[in-house]
Design a protein around this motif. Structure first.
Motif, PDB file in Angstrom:
ATOM      1  N   MET A 180       0.828  -1.206   0.000  1.00 39.23           N
ATOM      2  CA  MET A 180       0.000   0.000   0.000  1.00 39.23           C
ATOM      3  C   MET A 180       0.862   1.255   0.000  1.00 39.23           C
ATOM      4  SD  MET A 180      -1.331  -0.061   3.952  1.00 39.23           S
ATOM      5  CE  MET A 180      -1.753  -1.792   3.832  1.00 39.23           C
ATOM      6  N   HIS A 181       0.314   2.307  -0.559  1.00 42.05           N
ATOM      7  CA  HIS A 181       1.021   3.583  -0.560  1.00 42.05           C
ATOM      8  C   HIS A 181       1.226   4.031   0.891  1.00 42.05           C
ATOM      9  CE1 HIS A 181       1.824   7.860  -1.210  1.00 42.05           C
ATOM     10  NE2 HIS A 181       2.210   7.500  -2.422  1.00 42.05           N
ATOM     11  N   PRO A 182       2.396   4.602   1.214  1.00 35.20           N
ATOM     12  CA  PRO A 182       2.650   5.030   2.596  1.00 35.20           C
ATOM     13  C   PRO A 182       1.578   5.924   3.193  1.00 35.20           C
ATOM     14  CG  PRO A 182       4.699   5.042   1.374  1.00 35.20           C
ATOM     15  CD  PRO A 182       3.601   4.736   0.370  1.00 35.20           C
ATOM     16  N   SER A 183       0.855   6.656   2.351  1.00 32.19           N
ATOM     17  CA  SER A 183      -0.206   7.524   2.873  1.00 32.19           C
ATOM     18  C   SER A 183      -1.343   6.724   3.487  1.00 32.19           C
ATOM     19  CB  SER A 183      -0.749   8.421   1.762  1.00 32.19           C
ATOM     20  OG  SER A 183      -1.363   7.646   0.737  1.00 32.19           O
ATOM     21  N   MET A 184      -1.432   5.429   3.164  1.00 31.01           N
ATOM     22  CA  MET A 184      -2.497   4.564   3.676  1.00 31.01           C
ATOM     23  C   MET A 184      -2.089   3.846   4.959  1.00 31.01           C
ATOM     24  SD  MET A 184      -3.597   2.856   0.011  1.00 31.01           S
ATOM     25  CE  MET A 184      -5.001   1.963   0.699  1.00 31.01           C
ATOM     26  N   ARG A 185      -0.846   3.970   5.354  1.00 25.12           N
ATOM     27  CA  ARG A 185      -0.343   3.170   6.466  1.00 25.12           C
ATOM     28  C   ARG A 185      -0.988   3.545   7.803  1.00 25.12           C
ATOM     29  NH1 ARG A 185       6.129   3.021   4.873  1.00 25.12           N
ATOM     30  NH2 ARG A 185       5.929   1.413   3.240  1.00 25.12           N
ATOM     31  N   LYS A 186      -1.324   4.796   7.996  1.00 28.53           N
ATOM     32  CA  LYS A 186      -1.934   5.174   9.267  1.00 28.53           C
ATOM     33  C   LYS A 186      -3.287   4.493   9.435  1.00 28.53           C
ATOM     34  CE  LYS A 186      -4.362   9.444   7.970  1.00 28.53           C
ATOM     35  NZ  LYS A 186      -4.561  10.867   8.342  1.00 28.53           N
ATOM     36  N   ASP A 187      -4.035   4.353   8.324  1.00 27.64           N
ATOM     37  CA  ASP A 187      -5.327   3.668   8.376  1.00 27.64           C
ATOM     38  C   ASP A 187      -5.139   2.172   8.583  1.00 27.64           C
ATOM     39  OD1 ASP A 187      -6.754   6.051   7.939  1.00 27.64           O
ATOM     40  OD2 ASP A 187      -6.473   5.873   5.780  1.00 27.64           O
ATOM     41  N   TRP A 188      -4.094   1.609   7.954  1.00 32.29           N
ATOM     42  CA  TRP A 188      -3.769   0.198   8.161  1.00 32.29           C
ATOM     43  C   TRP A 188      -3.480  -0.057   9.640  1.00 32.29           C
ATOM     44  CZ3 TRP A 188       0.888  -1.462  10.228  1.00 32.29           C
ATOM     45  CH2 TRP A 188       1.071  -2.848  10.271  1.00 32.29           C
ATOM     46  N   ALA A 189      -2.674   0.795  10.250  1.00 33.52           N
ATOM     47  CA  ALA A 189      -2.310   0.612  11.651  1.00 33.52           C
ATOM     48  C   ALA A 189      -3.538   0.700  12.561  1.00 33.52           C
ATOM     49  CB  ALA A 189      -1.268   1.650  12.063  1.00 33.52           C
ATOM     50  N   LYS A 190      -4.401   1.667  12.287  1.00 33.52           N
ATOM     51  CA  LYS A 190      -5.605   1.829  13.094  1.00 33.52           C
ATOM     52  C   LYS A 190      -6.515   0.616  12.966  1.00 33.52           C
ATOM     53  CE  LYS A 190      -9.471   5.055  13.838  1.00 33.52           C
ATOM     54  NZ  LYS A 190     -10.598   4.144  13.571  1.00 33.52           N
ATOM     55  N   ARG A 191      -6.754   0.167  11.724  1.00 32.46           N
ATOM     56  CA  ARG A 191      -7.648  -0.965  11.497  1.00 32.46           C
ATOM     57  C   ARG A 191      -7.073  -2.246  12.082  1.00 32.46           C
ATOM     58  NH1 ARG A 191     -12.622  -2.827  11.378  1.00 32.46           N
ATOM     59  NH2 ARG A 191     -13.098  -4.246   9.656  1.00 32.46           N
ATOM     60  N   THR A 192      -5.784  -2.467  11.908  1.00 30.44           N
ATOM     61  CA  THR A 192      -5.144  -3.655  12.450  1.00 30.44           C
ATOM     62  C   THR A 192      -5.254  -3.684  13.969  1.00 30.44           C
ATOM     63  OG1 THR A 192      -3.588  -3.774  10.597  1.00 30.44           O
ATOM     64  CG2 THR A 192      -2.966  -4.915  12.614  1.00 30.44           C
ATOM     65  N   THR A 193      -5.052  -2.532  14.582  1.00 27.47           N
ATOM     66  CA  THR A 193      -5.160  -2.434  16.038  1.00 27.47           C
ATOM     67  C   THR A 193      -6.570  -2.755  16.504  1.00 27.47           C
ATOM     68  OG1 THR A 193      -3.422  -0.755  16.072  1.00 27.47           O
ATOM     69  CG2 THR A 193      -4.845  -0.884  18.001  1.00 27.47           C
ATOM     70  N   GLU A 194      -7.571  -2.314  15.754  1.00 23.18           N
ATOM     71  CA  GLU A 194      -8.964  -2.585  16.101  1.00 23.18           C
ATOM     72  C   GLU A 194      -9.309  -4.066  15.972  1.00 23.18           C
ATOM     73  OE1 GLU A 194     -10.745   1.725  14.518  1.00 23.18           O
ATOM     74  OE2 GLU A 194     -10.906  -0.093  13.294  1.00 23.18           O
ATOM     75  N   LEU A 195      -8.725  -4.742  14.980  1.00 18.40           N
ATOM     76  CA  LEU A 195      -9.055  -6.145  14.729  1.00 18.40           C
ATOM     77  C   LEU A 195      -8.288  -7.117  15.620  1.00 18.40           C
ATOM     78  CD1 LEU A 195      -9.243  -6.111  10.819  1.00 18.40           C
ATOM     79  CD2 LEU A 195     -11.155  -6.473  12.402  1.00 18.40           C
ATOM     80  N   LEU A 196      -7.208  -6.658  16.233  1.00 21.05           N
ATOM     81  CA  LEU A 196      -6.421  -7.523  17.112  1.00 21.05           C
ATOM     82  C   LEU A 196      -7.040  -7.533  18.505  1.00 21.05           C
ATOM     83  CD1 LEU A 196      -3.805  -9.261  17.284  1.00 21.05           C
ATOM     84  CD2 LEU A 196      -2.669  -7.210  18.174  1.00 21.05           C
ATOM     85  N   ARG A 197      -7.308  -8.722  19.014  1.00 19.35           N
ATOM     86  CA  ARG A 197      -7.940  -8.848  20.315  1.00 19.35           C
ATOM     87  C   ARG A 197      -7.098  -8.165  21.395  1.00 19.35           C
ATOM     88  NH1 ARG A 197     -11.813 -12.081  22.206  1.00 19.35           N
ATOM     89  NH2 ARG A 197     -11.840 -13.289  20.261  1.00 19.35           N
ATOM     90  N   PRO A 198      -7.721  -7.382  22.269  1.00 20.98           N
ATOM     91  CA  PRO A 198      -6.975  -6.718  23.354  1.00 20.98           C
ATOM     92  C   PRO A 198      -6.630  -7.704  24.457  1.00 20.98           C
ATOM     93  CG  PRO A 198      -9.299  -6.177  23.509  1.00 20.98           C
ATOM     94  CD  PRO A 198      -9.134  -6.973  22.238  1.00 20.98           C
ATOM     95  N   SER A 199      -5.695  -8.566  24.181  1.00 18.67           N
ATOM     96  CA  SER A 199      -5.309  -9.624  25.111  1.00 18.67           C
ATOM     97  C   SER A 199      -3.807  -9.824  25.025  1.00 18.67           C
ATOM     98  CB  SER A 199      -6.030 -10.932  24.751  1.00 18.67           C
ATOM     99  OG  SER A 199      -5.406 -12.042  25.363  1.00 18.67           O
ATOM    100  N   PRO A 200      -3.150 -10.131  26.146  1.00 18.17           N
ATOM    101  CA  PRO A 200      -1.701 -10.386  26.103  1.00 18.17           C
ATOM    102  C   PRO A 200      -1.342 -11.651  25.346  1.00 18.17           C
ATOM    103  CG  PRO A 200      -2.590 -10.906  28.265  1.00 18.17           C
ATOM    104  CD  PRO A 200      -3.682 -10.216  27.514  1.00 18.17           C
ATOM    105  N   GLN A 201      -2.349 -12.420  24.939  1.00 18.57           N
ATOM    106  CA  GLN A 201      -2.094 -13.647  24.188  1.00 18.57           C
ATOM    107  C   GLN A 201      -2.468 -13.517  22.713  1.00 18.57           C
ATOM    108  OE1 GLN A 201      -4.387 -16.115  27.072  1.00 18.57           O
ATOM    109  NE2 GLN A 201      -2.552 -17.373  27.178  1.00 18.57           N
ATOM    110  N   ALA A 202      -2.795 -12.297  22.279  1.00 15.13           N
ATOM    111  CA  ALA A 202      -3.119 -12.039  20.877  1.00 15.13           C
ATOM    112  C   ALA A 202      -1.942 -11.325  20.215  1.00 15.13           C
ATOM    113  CB  ALA A 202      -4.378 -11.188  20.771  1.00 15.13           C
ATOM    114  N   ASN A 203      -1.573 -11.778  19.006  1.00 17.68           N
ATOM    115  CA  ASN A 203      -0.370 -11.274  18.363  1.00 17.68           C
ATOM    116  C   ASN A 203      -0.610 -10.839  16.927  1.00 17.68           C
ATOM    117  OD1 ASN A 203       1.843 -12.165  20.416  1.00 17.68           O
ATOM    118  ND2 ASN A 203       0.611 -14.006  20.104  1.00 17.68           N
ATOM    119  N   LEU A 204      -0.033  -9.705  16.563  1.00 20.86           N
ATOM    120  CA  LEU A 204       0.134  -9.314  15.178  1.00 20.86           C
ATOM    121  C   LEU A 204       1.534  -9.741  14.764  1.00 20.86           C
ATOM    122  CD1 LEU A 204      -0.367  -7.687  12.523  1.00 20.86           C
ATOM    123  CD2 LEU A 204       0.484  -5.672  13.776  1.00 20.86           C
TER     124      LEU A 204
END
Length: 293
Positions: A180-204
């Motif tokens: 993806m174009h670097p301008s899209m990376r902030k949205d990628w980071a936000k979406r990835t963070t939202e989809l990753l379970r908020p647990s110490p046993q969940a990993n990206l």
């Protein structure tokens, strides 16, 4: 293929891909990938085999990412932009319930066909653990519509493992982050963070590539040094400063965002696709592992 011919093929494919994707920008960018799949005659990222780096992580770094079970249930994994779905099959063979997500309809057809013809190439890694299930879904990574199609009951829409990955063919690799174009990376980071379970046993899990490509040479694939992941995942959804040549400008004084991910592992994998190695065969790619703080 000789080294010289291989290098020439790499350069030609990168330029052809770069020229094609230069016609698309902003929200239309994903349509550029969709068109390549629909035409089907130029898929330079499709190697048709799973990532050696992911296999190495699952086998040799289980002490970091844990196993495929948590709280008595199988972990749910996501491979966004899964291509032909090879890494989906690999994760399922290790015991994860896996969703392979693709935007292009033709890619989804390719996933189903590949799984049907090649599932036997991915035997159960541990008979005591067994194999997980696979689902291939069409959808926009940034939309919630595909999340509703999983059919999983009692599920909050987050994943225990997300793999941001590389697949390669003809010595050209495309990764979800570097594609993806670097301008899209902030949205990628936000979406990835939202989809990753908020647990110490969940990993990206990110396969960082190409770490040595000069930013000014453009893409795709765009140069993706470790500091780019570090800045964006420490400040998901926020604007990250880049210099005139396209290099990330680190700001050591900026505090991490409340919803930031923390890097808990960073290493060169034991092996990776050939495009992630230098001319002497040394692995240049990195694997990084991230969790909610």
């Amino acid at each position: 293929m000789s080294t010289a011919n291989s290098t020439t093929t790499t350069a030609e494919n990168r330029e052809k891909l770069k020229s094609h994707m230069s016609q698309y920008s902003g929200s239309a960018y994903v349509r550029g990938w969709d068109e390549l799949w629909n035409k089907g005659d130029f898929l330079p990222w499709d190697r048709g085999s799973p990532s050696p780096a992911l296999a190495d992580t699952l086998v040799n770094h289980a002490h970091v990412i844990g196993g495929p079970f948590v709280d008595g249930r199988r972990k749910r994994a996501l491979v966004p932009g899964c291509g032909r779905g090879v890494d989906v099959l690999l994760l399922a063979s290790f015991g994860y319930h896996v969703v392979g997500l693709e935007y292009a309809e033709k890619a989804l057809v390719a996933c189903e066909q590949y799984a049907k013809e090649n599932e036997g190439r991915f035997p159960v890694y541990d008979e005591k653990i067994g194999k997980g299930t696979m689902k291939f879904l069409q959808g926009d990574f940034y939309s919630d519509e595909w999340v509703k199609k999983t059919g999983w009951e009692d599920w909050d829409g987050t994943f225990d493992l997300i793999y941001d990955y590389t697949i390669a063919m003809l010595n050209v690799a495309i990764q979800f982050f570097c594609a993806m174009h670097p301008s899209m990376r902030k949205d990628w980071a936000k979406r990835t963070t939202e989809l990753l379970r908020p647990s110490p046993q969940a990993n990206l899990i990110c396969l960082e590539f190409p770490v040595a490509k000069p930013a000014k040479s453009g893409g795709p694939p765009f140069g993706a040094p470790s500091k780019a992941y570090l800045e964006h995942l420490s400040h998901p959804g926020e604007d990250i400063a880049y210099d005139a040549e396209g290099n990330v400008k680190m700001n050591p004084l900026a505090e991490s965002s409340p919803n930031a991910l923390e890097r808990v592992g960073h290493w060169h994998p034991a092996d990776t696709h050939s495009v992630g190695k230098d001319k002497d065969g040394n692995v240049e790619d990195y694997v990084s592992v991230w969790r909610h703080r």
